[in-house]
Design a protein around this motif. Structure first.
Motif, short mmCIF file in Angstrom:
data_model
loop_
_atom_site.label_atom_id
_atom_site.label_comp_id
_atom_site.label_asym_id
_atom_site.label_seq_id
_atom_site.Cartn_x
_atom_site.Cartn_y
_atom_site.Cartn_z
N LYS A 1 0.83 -1.20 0.00
CA LYS A 1 0.00 0.00 0.00
C LYS A 1 0.86 1.25 0.00
CE LYS A 1 -4.25 -1.54 2.20
NZ LYS A 1 -5.20 -1.26 3.29
N LEU A 2 1.91 1.23 0.79
CA LEU A 2 2.80 2.39 0.87
C LEU A 2 3.52 2.64 -0.46
CD1 LEU A 2 4.02 4.56 2.73
CD2 LEU A 2 5.77 2.91 3.35
N ALA A 3 3.93 1.58 -1.11
CA ALA A 3 4.64 1.71 -2.38
C ALA A 3 3.75 2.33 -3.47
CB ALA A 3 5.16 0.35 -2.83
N LEU B 1 2.17 11.86 -0.27
CA LEU B 1 1.48 11.07 0.75
C LEU B 1 2.45 10.18 1.52
CD1 LEU B 1 -1.86 10.05 -1.01
CD2 LEU B 1 -1.49 11.80 0.73
N LYS B 2 3.49 9.70 0.86
CA LYS B 2 4.51 8.92 1.56
C LYS B 2 5.17 9.76 2.63
CE LYS B 2 5.71 5.78 -2.20
NZ LYS B 2 6.75 5.38 -3.16
N LYS B 3 5.43 11.04 2.31
CA LYS B 3 6.02 11.95 3.29
C LYS B 3 5.10 12.14 4.48
CE LYS B 3 8.65 15.39 4.77
NZ LYS B 3 9.09 15.11 6.09
N ARG B 4 3.80 12.28 4.23
CA ARG B 4 2.84 12.45 5.32
C ARG B 4 2.76 11.20 6.18
NH1 ARG B 4 -2.54 14.73 2.62
NH2 ARG B 4 -3.30 14.27 4.71
N VAL B 5 2.82 10.03 5.56
CA VAL B 5 2.81 8.77 6.32
C VAL B 5 4.06 8.68 7.18
CG1 VAL B 5 2.93 6.26 6.12
CG2 VAL B 5 1.34 7.53 4.69
N SER B 6 5.19 9.04 6.63
CA SER B 6 6.44 9.01 7.38
C SER B 6 6.37 9.96 8.58
CB SER B 6 7.60 9.39 6.46
OG SER B 6 8.79 9.46 7.19
#
Length: 68
Positions: free
Chosen positions: A9-11, A17-22
């Motif tokens: 899902k992350l990939a 959005l990856k930055k926000r998840v991090s």
């Protein structure tokens, strides 16, 4: 959810959005200090929980033949 499912899902997320998840993961870890810092052990908490029988060193019945 397994790590592989989460990674998949992350990939698929866009870079923003990856930055926000991090950032969200970092904030979760900052809130929960026990994840980053293991608790110090306290000596003596198990004192008295284990006792050894008086006959501990006595021979065990049925094993006499194996001791020779």
């Amino acid at each position: 959810m397994t790590d592989i499912q989460l990674y998949t899902k992350l990939a698929d997320l866009p870079t923003e959005l990856k930055k926000r998840v991090s950032d969200y993961i970092d904030s979760l870890m900052a809130k929960d200090k026990t994840v980053n810092k293991p608790q110090k052990r306290i000596a003596g908490l198990g004192k008295g929980l284990i006792s050894m029988k008086d006959n501990f060193n006595d021979p065990i019945e049925g094993f006499e033949d194996y001791l020779q």
